[in-house]
Write a protein that holds these residues in place. Structure first.
Motif, PDB file in Angstrom:
ATOM      1  N   GLY A   1       0.767  -1.236   0.000  1.00 14.30           N
ATOM      2  CA  GLY A   1       0.000   0.000   0.000  1.00 14.30           C
ATOM      3  C   GLY A   1       0.794   1.279   0.000  1.00 14.30           C
ATOM      4  N   LEU A   2       2.119   1.211   0.170  1.00 16.09           N
ATOM      5  CA  LEU A   2       2.952   2.423   0.180  1.00 16.09           C
ATOM      6  C   LEU A   2       4.080   2.266  -0.824  1.00 16.09           C
ATOM      7  CD1 LEU A   2       3.618   5.186   1.416  1.00 16.09           C
ATOM      8  CD2 LEU A   2       5.045   3.986   3.095  1.00 16.09           C
ATOM      9  N   TRP A   3       4.211   3.243  -1.729  1.00 15.75           N
ATOM     10  CA  TRP A   3       5.193   3.187  -2.809  1.00 15.75           C
ATOM     11  C   TRP A   3       5.991   4.478  -2.842  1.00 15.75           C
ATOM     12  CZ3 TRP A   3       5.211  -1.443  -5.441  1.00 15.75           C
ATOM     13  CH2 TRP A   3       4.092  -2.253  -5.229  1.00 15.75           C
ATOM     14  N   HIS A   4       7.221   4.341  -3.306  1.00 11.24           N
ATOM     15  CA  HIS A   4       8.081   5.515  -3.534  1.00 11.24           C
ATOM     16  C   HIS A   4       8.336   5.591  -5.030  1.00 11.24           C
ATOM     17  CE1 HIS A   4      11.181   8.423  -1.983  1.00 11.24           C
ATOM     18  NE2 HIS A   4      11.531   8.307  -3.255  1.00 11.24           N
ATOM     19  N   VAL A   5       7.962   6.714  -5.622  1.00  9.92           N
ATOM     20  CA  VAL A   5       8.028   6.887  -7.073  1.00  9.92           C
ATOM     21  C   VAL A   5       9.108   7.906  -7.414  1.00  9.92           C
ATOM     22  CG1 VAL A   5       6.742   7.589  -9.132  1.00  9.92           C
ATOM     23  CG2 VAL A   5       5.572   6.347  -7.283  1.00  9.92           C
ATOM     24  N   HIS A   6       9.934   7.575  -8.403  1.00 10.55           N
ATOM     25  CA  HIS A   6      10.994   8.474  -8.869  1.00 10.55           C
ATOM     26  C   HIS A   6      11.041   8.419 -10.380  1.00 10.55           C
ATOM     27  CE1 HIS A   6      15.044   9.420 -10.299  1.00 10.55           C
ATOM     28  NE2 HIS A   6      15.187  10.177  -9.231  1.00 10.55           N
ATOM     29  N   VAL A   7      11.054   9.599 -11.032  1.00 13.22           N
ATOM     30  CA  VAL A   7      11.159   9.645 -12.491  1.00 13.22           C
ATOM     31  C   VAL A   7      11.764  10.978 -12.903  1.00 13.22           C
ATOM     32  CG1 VAL A   7       8.836  10.610 -12.837  1.00 13.22           C
ATOM     33  CG2 VAL A   7       9.887   9.228 -14.653  1.00 13.22           C
ATOM     34  N   HIS A   8      12.518  10.973 -13.999  1.00 11.15           N
ATOM     35  CA  HIS A   8      13.001  12.197 -14.639  1.00 11.15           C
ATOM     36  C   HIS A   8      12.129  12.445 -15.867  1.00 11.15           C
ATOM     37  CE1 HIS A   8      17.373  11.638 -12.949  1.00 11.15           C
ATOM     38  NE2 HIS A   8      16.464  11.875 -12.011  1.00 11.15           N
ATOM     39  N   THR A   9      11.552  13.617 -15.958  1.00 15.39           N
ATOM     40  CA  THR A   9      10.607  13.884 -17.033  1.00 15.39           C
ATOM     41  C   THR A   9      10.570  15.366 -17.382  1.00 15.39           C
ATOM     42  OG1 THR A   9       8.271  13.746 -17.691  1.00 15.39           O
ATOM     43  CG2 THR A   9       8.726  14.080 -15.355  1.00 15.39           C
ATOM     44  N   ALA A  10      10.197  15.649 -18.635  1.00 20.00           N
ATOM     45  CA  ALA A  10       9.955  17.038 -19.046  1.00 20.00           C
ATOM     46  C   ALA A  10       8.519  17.453 -18.772  1.00 20.00           C
ATOM     47  CB  ALA A  10      10.273  17.193 -20.528  1.00 20.00           C
ATOM     48  N   GLU A  11       7.699  16.527 -18.256  1.00 20.24           N
ATOM     49  CA  GLU A  11       6.288  16.804 -17.979  1.00 20.24           C
ATOM     50  C   GLU A  11       5.958  16.464 -16.523  1.00 20.24           C
ATOM     51  OE1 GLU A  11       3.553  15.560 -21.239  1.00 20.24           O
ATOM     52  OE2 GLU A  11       5.328  14.480 -21.953  1.00 20.24           O
TER      53      GLU A  11
END
Length: 540
Positions: free
Chosen positions: A279-289
Motif C-alpha cells: 500500500g505504500l510506494w516511492h516513485v521516482h522519475v526524470h521527465t519534461a512533464e
C-alpha cells in the motif's frame, strides 16, 4: 569476534552505514557521471540511510525483534529515500527485510544468501530499464559471491562484500561514460559502503575507516570529473533543449494500480524507479512533464511528500554578476518572506521534505552572485549544504556555509550581514551572531519514546533547548513558558519568538508579558513564521 545477525546487529549496521556513507559522501558526489549533472548521489544515499537508521533507533525503544528491526529499517529507507540511488537502495533493503523477517532469529548464512538474492532481484524489477555497470550490477555480484561462500553468517557476508568490491572496480568496463571519466559508479560505491557496514556489524571488527579511499576510482584510473551527475539505471533521453525535472513522491495505492502507473510514467520520461509494497510506494522519475507525472500518481492513488526539482542539462551558462548573496533555508512561508525582505534568497523546506544537495546548489547558482553565504538552519542539512557548496565552488562561486542549527540562528546571522564588508569578515560576523544565539523549539510527541528529559507519551508537549528535549508537559503554552525561563536563566538581551501554524492563541502575548515581568531590559521580537513547529525561540 563474529556476531549473530539479530536486532542488535541491525542497529550496528545502521550506525556503521550512516558513518561510512557520511565519510564517503563527498567522494561519491564528486564521481557522478551518469546520466544527469546534479552531483548529489552521496548526499541522497546518506539521507536515505539516515532515515533508515532513525526508524531503527525509534523501534529500539520497544526492544524489537530482528523482524521488527529490519522492517523498521526498510520502512525508514522507503519514506526517506532521496534521488534515484536512494530509491534503489530502499528497495534493496526492503528485499533483504522480506526474507530476514520471515525466518528464525538469529538469521543464519542461508537466510543471508537468500536475502541478498531477493534484494538484487527486487531492485532489478523496480527499475524500468536496468543498465549494467550500476549499483544493480554490484548488488547482483554480492548475491552471487554469497551463494558461492561457505561458513558462518559473518564469513558469507565477508565474501559478499568482496564480490561487490570486485564488481564495482569493473563498472567502467561496462559503462562507457564511467570509463571516459576514469571513475567507478557512484551508486555502486555507496552500496559497497552499506554492505561493508553490515560486514563490520557481523564480523565484530571496527568499520573500515579507509573505505572512502577506495570509493571513487577503479585500479589504474586517473582523475575524476566533479560537479557531475547522479548515477542511474537508464540514460536521460529527453529532446534537446527540454528542461527535465526530477519528480519524487510517496504514493498510497494498492498493488493492482502500480503496473499501469509504471507504464504511464515510462512513457513520460526515464530514470523510472517505483519501489515499495503493502500500500505504500516511492516513485521516482526524470521527465519534461512533471505535471503529467503527478497526475499519473493521482490516478493511481494518493501522492504525498511531493518533490519536483529541475535537473541541470549541463554546466551553467549564466555568468555571476552580483557581488554577494545570502541563501537561507527556512521552514515556513512567513520566515521565507521575512528573509526575502532582508534581501536574501529563501528556500522553503518542511520537516518531511528537506532539500538535497542538488536543490541547494541550484539555489546558490541561481543567485548569480560571485560570493554566497549559505544558512542551512538545521543540523540535518549539514551534509547537503556542504555538498551544495562544493558543487557551486566547482562553478567558480565563492561559498561559505555558516553552521546555523535553527532558523532563529539564521535570523540572527542575517541581521548582522553587511555586503559592504570583506567576504571573510562578513562570514565571521554572521557566524558569531549565530553562535551567540541559543535556540528553543516546541514540538508534539508522535509516539512514546525516551528523551533527555525522560519518557514522553504520544501527544505530549515537548520543549527543546539547543536540540535536546528539556521539558515534557501536557500544555504547549506552559511548556513554552518553562523553556523560555530556562533559556533566559543564563542571561540575554533579545528574545525572538517565531509562531508556527499550530501555535496556541495568545501564546506570543503571554510570553511577552513573562519577559517584561521578570527580565528587565530584555527586548522581544515576534514573527509569524507559519512553520510546522508551534514555536521557535531565540535568545541572544
Amino acid at each position: 569476534m563474529p556476531q549473530p545477525l539479530d536486532a542488535a546487529a541491525v542497529r550496528r549496521w545502521c550506525r556503521n552505514a550512516l558513518d561510512a556513507v557520511g565519510r564517503a559522501r563527498e567522494d561519491i558526489d564528486a564521481i557522478n557521471v551518469y546520466p544527469v549533472p546534479d552531483g548529489d548521489t552521496g548526499t541522497n544515499l546518506y539521507l536515505t540511510v539516515e532515515s533508515a537508521a532513525q526508524a531503527v533507533a525509534a523501534a529500539d525503544t520497544a526492544a524489537p525483534t530482528l523482524a521488527q528491526a529490519v522492517r523498521a529499517m526498510a520502512h525508514g529507507a522507503l519514506i526517506g529515500a532521496r534521488g534515484n540511488s536512494g530509491t534503489i537502495l530502499a528497495q534493496l533493503l526492503r528485499g533483504m527485510a522480506e526474507v530476514i523477517a520471515a525466518e528464525a532469529e538469529p538469521a543464519g548464512p542461508g537466510t543471508l544468501r537468500r536475502a541478498l538474492r531477493r534484494a538484487a532481484g527486487s531492485a532489478y524489477e523496480a527499475v524500468a530499464h536496468p543498465v549494467e555497470g550500476t549499483m544493480l550490477t554490484v548488488a547482483v555480484a554480492a548475491a552471487d559471491a554469497a551463494e558461492r561462500a561457505d561458513g558462518t553468517t559473518a564469513e558469507v557476508m565477508a565474501q559478499a562484500c568482496a564480490g561487490a568490491r570486485r564488481a564495482l572496480d569493473e563498472t567502467p568496463a561496462q559503462l562507457a561514460v564511467l570509463a571516459e571519466a576514469g571513475v567507478v559508479d557512484a551508486g555502486g560505491s555507496g552500496l559497497v559502503a552499506v554492505l561493508d557496514a553490515l560486514d563490520a556489524a557481523l564480523s565484530g571488527r571496527a568499520p573500515d575507516a579507509s573505505i572512502r579511499d577506495r570509493l571513487g576510482r577503479p585500479p589504474g584510473a586517473h582523475g575524476a570529473r566533479t560537479g557531475a551527475p547522479e548515477p542511474d539505471c537508464a540514460a536521460a533521453d529527453g529532446a534537446p533543449g527540454d528542461q527535465l525535472y526530477e519528480v519524487i513522491y510517496l504514493l498510497d495505492a494498492g498493488d493492482a494500480a502500480v503496473p499501469a502507473l509504471r507504464t504511464r510514467l515510462d512513457a513520460l520520461g526515464d530514470s523510472l524507479v517505483v519501489v515499495g509494497g503493502d500500500g505504500l510506494w516511492h516513485v521516482h522519475v526524470h521527465t519534461a512533464e512533471p505535471g503529467a507525472a503527478v497526475e499519473a500518481g493521482i490516478e493511481a492513488g494518493r501522492p504525498h511528500r511531493l518533490r519536483i526539482t529541475g535537473l541541470p542539462a549541463g554546466p551553467p551558462r549564466r555568468p555571476p554578476h552580483a557581488a554577494r548573496a545570502v541563501v537561507s533555508v527556512l521552514p515556513g512561508e512567513g520566515l521565507a518572506g521575512l528573509c526575502e525582505e532582508a534581501g536574501a534568497t529563501a528556500l522553503t523546506a518542511h520537516a518531511d521534505e528537506a532539500p538535497g544537495g542538488g536543490e541547494l546548489a541550484a539555489a546558490i547558482l541561481g543567485t548569480r552572485a560571485r560570493e554566497v553565504v549559505l544558512l542551512p538552519n538545521d543540523d540535518g542539512l549539514w551534509h547537503a549544504a556542504a555538498a551544495a557548496a562544493e558543487q557551486a565552488r566547482a562553478e567558480g562561486v565563492r561559498v561559505a556555509v555558516v553552521p546555523t542549527r535553527s532558523p532563529v540562528q539564521g535570523i540572527a546571522a542575517l541581521a548582522v550581514h553587511a555586503a559592504e564588508r570583506r567576504f571573510d569578515e562578513d562570514v565571521v560576523a554572521m557566524t558569531a551572531a549565530a553562535g551567540a544565539t541559543r535556540f528553543g523549539e516546541l514540538a508534539v510527541a508522535e509516539r512514546q519514546s525516551w528523551t533527555t528529559a525522560g519518557i514522553c507519551q504520544a501527544g505530549d508537549a515537548l520543549g527543546l533547548i539547543d536540540g535536546d528535549v528539556a521539558v515534557i508537559g501536557g500544555d504547549l503554552a506552559d511548556v513554552a513558558g518553562d523553556v523560555l525561563e530556562r533559556m533566559l536563566s543564563a542571561g540575554g538581551e533579545l528574545v525572538t519568538l517565531v509562531l508556527g501554524a499550530a501555535a496556541p492563541p495568545g501564546l506570543a502575548a503571554r510570553l511577552q508579558a513573562q519577559v517584561r515581568g521578570g527580565h528587565y531590559g530584555v527586548d522581544t521580537l515576534v514573527y509569524e513564521g507559519r512553520q510546522d513547529a508551534p514555536l521557535l525561540i531565540g535568545v541572544e
